[in-house]
Design a protein around this motif. Structure first.
Motif, PDB file in Angstrom:
ATOM      1  N   PRO A  37       4.803   4.708   6.793  1.00  0.00           N
ATOM      2  CA  PRO A  37       4.402   3.320   7.013  1.00  0.00           C
ATOM      3  C   PRO A  37       4.823   2.844   8.401  1.00  0.00           C
ATOM      4  O   PRO A  37       5.847   3.269   8.930  1.00  0.00           O
ATOM      5  CB  PRO A  37       5.151   2.551   5.918  1.00  0.00           C
ATOM      6  CG  PRO A  37       6.316   3.422   5.574  1.00  0.00           C
ATOM      7  CD  PRO A  37       5.858   4.831   5.789  1.00  0.00           C
ATOM      8  N   ALA A  38       4.016   1.978   8.968  1.00  0.00           N
ATOM      9  CA  ALA A  38       4.341   1.417  10.279  1.00  0.00           C
ATOM     10  C   ALA A  38       5.441   0.377  10.106  1.00  0.00           C
ATOM     11  O   ALA A  38       5.352  -0.506   9.259  1.00  0.00           O
ATOM     12  CB  ALA A  38       3.102   0.793  10.909  1.00  0.00           C
ATOM     13  N   LEU A  39       6.483   0.496  10.914  1.00  0.00           N
ATOM     14  CA  LEU A  39       7.607  -0.437  10.867  1.00  0.00           C
ATOM     15  C   LEU A  39       7.601  -1.302  12.114  1.00  0.00           C
ATOM     16  O   LEU A  39       7.381  -0.802  13.218  1.00  0.00           O
ATOM     17  CB  LEU A  39       8.924   0.328  10.789  1.00  0.00           C
ATOM     18  CG  LEU A  39       9.094   1.267   9.602  1.00  0.00           C
ATOM     19  CD1 LEU A  39      10.358   2.091   9.769  1.00  0.00           C
ATOM     20  CD2 LEU A  39       9.154   0.467   8.316  1.00  0.00           C
ATOM     21  N   ALA A  40       7.849  -2.586  11.936  1.00  0.00           N
ATOM     22  CA  ALA A  40       7.958  -3.491  13.074  1.00  0.00           C
ATOM     23  C   ALA A  40       9.325  -3.272  13.716  1.00  0.00           C
ATOM     24  O   ALA A  40      10.356  -3.471  13.083  1.00  0.00           O
ATOM     25  CB  ALA A  40       7.808  -4.937  12.628  1.00  0.00           C
ATOM     26  N   LEU A  41       9.324  -2.839  14.987  1.00  0.00           N
ATOM     27  CA  LEU A  41      10.574  -2.535  15.686  1.00  0.00           C
ATOM     28  C   LEU A  41      10.648  -3.311  16.994  1.00  0.00           C
ATOM     29  O   LEU A  41       9.660  -3.404  17.729  1.00  0.00           O
ATOM     30  CB  LEU A  41      10.655  -1.031  15.992  1.00  0.00           C
ATOM     31  CG  LEU A  41      10.616  -0.092  14.798  1.00  0.00           C
ATOM     32  CD1 LEU A  41      10.567   1.349  15.268  1.00  0.00           C
ATOM     33  CD2 LEU A  41      11.807  -0.322  13.892  1.00  0.00           C
ATOM     34  N   TRP A  42      11.841  -3.817  17.283  1.00  0.00           N
ATOM     35  CA  TRP A  42      12.078  -4.446  18.569  1.00  0.00           C
ATOM     36  C   TRP A  42      11.993  -3.367  19.638  1.00  0.00           C
ATOM     37  O   TRP A  42      12.480  -2.251  19.451  1.00  0.00           O
ATOM     38  CB  TRP A  42      13.467  -5.098  18.578  1.00  0.00           C
ATOM     39  CG  TRP A  42      13.893  -5.525  19.933  1.00  0.00           C
ATOM     40  CD1 TRP A  42      13.531  -6.670  20.577  1.00  0.00           C
ATOM     41  CD2 TRP A  42      14.744  -4.808  20.837  1.00  0.00           C
ATOM     42  NE1 TRP A  42      14.104  -6.703  21.818  1.00  0.00           N
ATOM     43  CE2 TRP A  42      14.851  -5.570  22.012  1.00  0.00           C
ATOM     44  CE3 TRP A  42      15.408  -3.592  20.776  1.00  0.00           C
ATOM     45  CZ2 TRP A  42      15.610  -5.177  23.092  1.00  0.00           C
ATOM     46  CZ3 TRP A  42      16.157  -3.195  21.863  1.00  0.00           C
ATOM     47  CH2 TRP A  42      16.256  -3.983  22.995  1.00  0.00           C
ATOM     48  N   CYS A  43      11.365  -3.702  20.759  1.00  0.00           N
ATOM     49  CA  CYS A  43      11.230  -2.725  21.831  1.00  0.00           C
ATOM     50  C   CYS A  43      11.377  -3.425  23.176  1.00  0.00           C
ATOM     51  O   CYS A  43      11.267  -4.651  23.280  1.00  0.00           O
ATOM     52  CB  CYS A  43       9.880  -2.010  21.752  1.00  0.00           C
ATOM     53  SG  CYS A  43       8.475  -3.099  21.927  1.00  0.00           S
ATOM     54  N   ALA A  44      11.619  -2.634  24.197  1.00  0.00           N
ATOM     55  CA  ALA A  44      11.715  -3.128  25.561  1.00  0.00           C
ATOM     56  C   ALA A  44      10.801  -2.282  26.442  1.00  0.00           C
ATOM     57  O   ALA A  44      10.951  -1.060  26.479  1.00  0.00           O
ATOM     58  CB  ALA A  44      13.158  -3.044  26.061  1.00  0.00           C
ATOM     59  N   PRO A  45       9.847  -2.914  27.122  1.00  0.00           N
ATOM     60  CA  PRO A  45       8.979  -2.141  28.023  1.00  0.00           C
ATOM     61  C   PRO A  45       9.730  -1.802  29.303  1.00  0.00           C
ATOM     62  O   PRO A  45      10.464  -2.621  29.848  1.00  0.00           O
ATOM     63  CB  PRO A  45       7.818  -3.099  28.299  1.00  0.00           C
ATOM     64  CG  PRO A  45       8.371  -4.463  28.057  1.00  0.00           C
ATOM     65  CD  PRO A  45       9.472  -4.315  27.052  1.00  0.00           C
ATOM     66  N   LEU A  46       9.566  -0.563  29.761  1.00  0.00           N
ATOM     67  CA  LEU A  46      10.222  -0.150  30.992  1.00  0.00           C
ATOM     68  C   LEU A  46       9.455   1.018  31.599  1.00  0.00           C
ATOM     69  O   LEU A  46       9.328   2.077  30.963  1.00  0.00           O
ATOM     70  CB  LEU A  46      11.675   0.252  30.721  1.00  0.00           C
ATOM     71  CG  LEU A  46      12.518   0.599  31.948  1.00  0.00           C
ATOM     72  CD1 LEU A  46      12.700  -0.638  32.834  1.00  0.00           C
ATOM     73  CD2 LEU A  46      13.870   1.134  31.537  1.00  0.00           C
ATOM     74  N   GLU A  47       8.910   0.815  32.779  1.00  0.00           N
ATOM     75  CA  GLU A  47       8.262   1.853  33.572  1.00  0.00           C
ATOM     76  C   GLU A  47       7.232   2.670  32.799  1.00  0.00           C
ATOM     77  O   GLU A  47       7.321   3.887  32.703  1.00  0.00           O
ATOM     78  CB  GLU A  47       9.325   2.758  34.197  1.00  0.00           C
ATOM     79  CG  GLU A  47      10.233   2.013  35.145  1.00  0.00           C
ATOM     80  CD  GLU A  47      11.319   2.890  35.729  1.00  0.00           C
ATOM     81  OE1 GLU A  47      11.340   4.100  35.447  1.00  0.00           O
ATOM     82  OE2 GLU A  47      12.146   2.345  36.482  1.00  0.00           O
ATOM     83  N   GLY A  48       6.263   1.983  32.199  1.00  0.00           N
ATOM     84  CA  GLY A  48       5.166   2.668  31.541  1.00  0.00           C
ATOM     85  C   GLY A  48       5.471   3.239  30.179  1.00  0.00           C
ATOM     86  O   GLY A  48       4.733   4.088  29.683  1.00  0.00           O
ATOM     87  N   ALA A  49       6.546   2.801  29.544  1.00  0.00           N
ATOM     88  CA  ALA A  49       6.904   3.276  28.213  1.00  0.00           C
ATOM     89  C   ALA A  49       7.615   2.153  27.467  1.00  0.00           C
ATOM     90  O   ALA A  49       8.027   1.155  28.057  1.00  0.00           O
ATOM     91  CB  ALA A  49       7.805   4.501  28.302  1.00  0.00           C
ATOM     92  N   LEU A  50       7.740   2.332  26.157  1.00  0.00           N
ATOM     93  CA  LEU A  50       8.512   1.406  25.340  1.00  0.00           C
ATOM     94  C   LEU A  50       9.810   2.094  24.942  1.00  0.00           C
ATOM     95  O   LEU A  50       9.809   3.280  24.605  1.00  0.00           O
ATOM     96  CB  LEU A  50       7.739   1.028  24.077  1.00  0.00           C
ATOM     97  CG  LEU A  50       6.474   0.216  24.269  1.00  0.00           C
ATOM     98  CD1 LEU A  50       5.790  -0.010  22.923  1.00  0.00           C
ATOM     99  CD2 LEU A  50       6.771  -1.106  24.934  1.00  0.00           C
ATOM    100  N   LEU A  51      10.893   1.363  24.970  1.00  0.00           N
ATOM    101  CA  LEU A  51      12.193   1.903  24.560  1.00  0.00           C
ATOM    102  C   LEU A  51      12.610   1.207  23.275  1.00  0.00           C
ATOM    103  O   LEU A  51      12.568  -0.017  23.181  1.00  0.00           O
ATOM    104  CB  LEU A  51      13.221   1.698  25.664  1.00  0.00           C
ATOM    105  CG  LEU A  51      12.889   2.544  26.893  1.00  0.00           C
ATOM    106  CD1 LEU A  51      13.453   1.947  28.148  1.00  0.00           C
ATOM    107  CD2 LEU A  51      13.391   3.943  26.699  1.00  0.00           C
TER     108      LEU A  51
END
Length: 176
Positions: A37-51
């Protein structure tokens, strides 16, 4: 990321303008690992990727720490799904140059973090938290290619749920 930060050419992003723009505005991503299942996760965009940070004291992302691939869905300004793309997952290891450069940047963007950024990064390393980099790795689905249904799932079973009782009626309710 720069070459000297420990990222190779194979980690270079393969995004499209839509994916790049959606990632820049992303604060939450729906991540699915191994068809789960897809989980909603906090992320941070940085240089063309999500962390994405997960582990003890952080958000739960089952399977993401050991995964090599994932599906990422991002929303647009209107709040609806605009793009789904396959991601190449790579975990940043504490003590590497990539960790030393990236982890403090991600920690600085973490809302409601307890204590200073340096303490948060040290806790992530000590507790075994995973800092994963999700980079575009294939052709995204957008517009008419996205599924038409809501992709909502029934609520998962939990011990916090209890049966609802009928309301107590002192007197009989007349029906008209």
């Amino acid at each position: 990321m720069r070459e000297d930060a420990g990222v190779t050419d194979e980690d270079a992003p393969e995004g499209t303008p839509l994916v790049d723009e959606a990632m820049k505005k992303a604060a939450v991503a729906w991540v699915s690992v191994a068809g789960g299942p897809a989980l909603a996760l906090w992320c941070a965009p940085l240089e063309g990727a999500l962390l994405v940070v997960s582990g003890p004291g952080e958000q739960a992302a089952p399977g993401l720490a050991d995964a090599t691939e994932a599906q990422v869905t991002l929303r647009g300004d209107h709040g609806g799904r605009i793009v789904t793309w396959p991601a190449r997952v790579s975990r940043l290891q504490p003590g590497t140059e990539a960790w030393d450069v990236t982890a403090p940047l991600v920690a600085a963007k973490r809302l409601n973090a307890p204590g200073p950024t340096a303490d948060l990064v040290a806790r992530w390393a000590a507790d075994g938290c995973a800092v994963n980099r999700l980079a575009p790795a294939g052709t995204p689905l957008a517009g008419a290619e996205l599924p038409a249904d809501a992709q909502a799932e029934p609520p998962r079973a939990t011990p916090a749920v209890r049966a609802t009782r009928k309301p107590f009626r002192l007197h009989r309710v007349r029906r008209r």
